[in-house]
Scaffold this motif. Structure first.
Motif, PDB file in Angstrom:
ATOM      1  N   LEU A 157       0.858  -1.176   0.000  1.00 38.84           N
ATOM      2  CA  LEU A 157       0.000   0.000   0.000  1.00 38.84           C
ATOM      3  C   LEU A 157       0.893   1.224   0.000  1.00 38.84           C
ATOM      4  O   LEU A 157       1.528   1.549   0.993  1.00 38.84           O
ATOM      5  N   SER A 158       0.990   1.856  -1.178  1.00 31.98           N
ATOM      6  CA  SER A 158       1.796   3.063  -1.326  1.00 31.98           C
ATOM      7  C   SER A 158       0.981   4.062  -2.138  1.00 31.98           C
ATOM      8  O   SER A 158      -0.109   3.749  -2.602  1.00 31.98           O
ATOM      9  N   ASN A 159       1.518   5.246  -2.319  1.00 31.56           N
ATOM     10  CA  ASN A 159       0.811   6.255  -3.115  1.00 31.56           C
ATOM     11  C   ASN A 159       0.656   5.847  -4.575  1.00 31.56           C
ATOM     12  O   ASN A 159      -0.171   6.407  -5.283  1.00 31.56           O
ATOM     13  N   SER A 160       1.430   4.870  -5.032  1.00 30.76           N
ATOM     14  CA  SER A 160       1.377   4.494  -6.440  1.00 30.76           C
ATOM     15  C   SER A 160       0.804   3.103  -6.702  1.00 30.76           C
ATOM     16  O   SER A 160       0.544   2.747  -7.846  1.00 30.76           O
ATOM     17  N   LYS A 161       0.578   2.307  -5.642  1.00 28.43           N
ATOM     18  CA  LYS A 161       0.100   0.948  -5.886  1.00 28.43           C
ATOM     19  C   LYS A 161      -0.558   0.369  -4.635  1.00 28.43           C
ATOM     20  O   LYS A 161      -0.100   0.597  -3.518  1.00 28.43           O
ATOM     21  N   LEU A 162      -1.613  -0.405  -4.884  1.00 31.89           N
ATOM     22  CA  LEU A 162      -2.282  -1.182  -3.847  1.00 31.89           C
ATOM     23  C   LEU A 162      -2.338  -2.615  -4.353  1.00 31.89           C
ATOM     24  O   LEU A 162      -2.858  -2.878  -5.436  1.00 31.89           O
ATOM     25  N   ARG A 163      -1.757  -3.535  -3.580  1.00 36.46           N
ATOM     26  CA  ARG A 163      -1.768  -4.953  -3.952  1.00 36.46           C
ATOM     27  C   ARG A 163      -2.458  -5.729  -2.836  1.00 36.46           C
ATOM     28  O   ARG A 163      -2.014  -5.684  -1.690  1.00 36.46           O
ATOM     29  N   LEU A 164      -3.559  -6.409  -3.202  1.00 37.85           N
ATOM     30  CA  LEU A 164      -4.342  -7.165  -2.238  1.00 37.85           C
ATOM     31  C   LEU A 164      -4.316  -8.650  -2.570  1.00 37.85           C
ATOM     32  O   LEU A 164      -4.594  -9.042  -3.707  1.00 37.85           O
TER      33      LEU A 164
END
Length: 152
Positions: free
Chosen positions: A123-130
């Motif tokens: 979870l960063s300003n450029s990507k969300l990986r779930l």
């Protein structure tokens, strides 16, 4: 009698101090840094991968996942409300709740058609990986849903 007059203001001060402590307990918790990142923008699913990072073709995903990828953006709001928004019309399609739990390691989402506990891989300003289990070509397997922020 004088002792009683001295004790009354002291007792009154203690009661006021006790009431002030109760007021602090009812304060709304402040969002964490991860919460702030999540609510900054709507998120659009860019791809679904296996655990090795290999993209899974869209036609191998179930209809529900295809709809999330091709039709919806997911918006997380500060009051723990989440909305599924049509990518073209920007109309709200669906809504529910979200919570970051387990020390920000799990995202609990409850929207009709997109509910569950999802492992937060990034979870960063450029990507969300779930991380989630979903059917791929009809077989349940662990996958990573990759989301990008929708910058307006």
């Amino acid at each position: 009698m004088r002792r009683l007059l001295v004790l009354i203001p002291l007792l009154f001060t203690l009661i006021l101090a006790g009431c002030d402590k109760d007021k602090d307990k009812n304060e709304t918790p402040q969002p964490t840094e991860k919460d702030k990142i999540l609510i900054n923008y709507p998120w659009r699913m860019s791809t679904v991968t296996d655990l090795n990072g290999k993209d899974i073709p869209v036609n191998q995903l179930n209809l529900q996942t295809q709809a999330i990828k091709e039709v919806m953006d997911i918006q997380f709001l500060q009051n723990n409300v989440t909305k599924a928004i049509d990518q073209n019309s920007k109309q709200v399609i669906n809504g529910g709740t979200w919570y970051l739990i387990d020390d920000n390691k799990t995202l609990d989402i409850k929207i009709s058609g997109f509910s569950g506990l999802f492992g937060v891989e990034e979870l960063s300003n450029s990507k969300l990986r779930l991380k989630s289990k979903m059917p791929v070509s009809g077989v349940e397997q662990e996958t990573i849903m990759v989301f990008q922020p929708v910058i307006k």
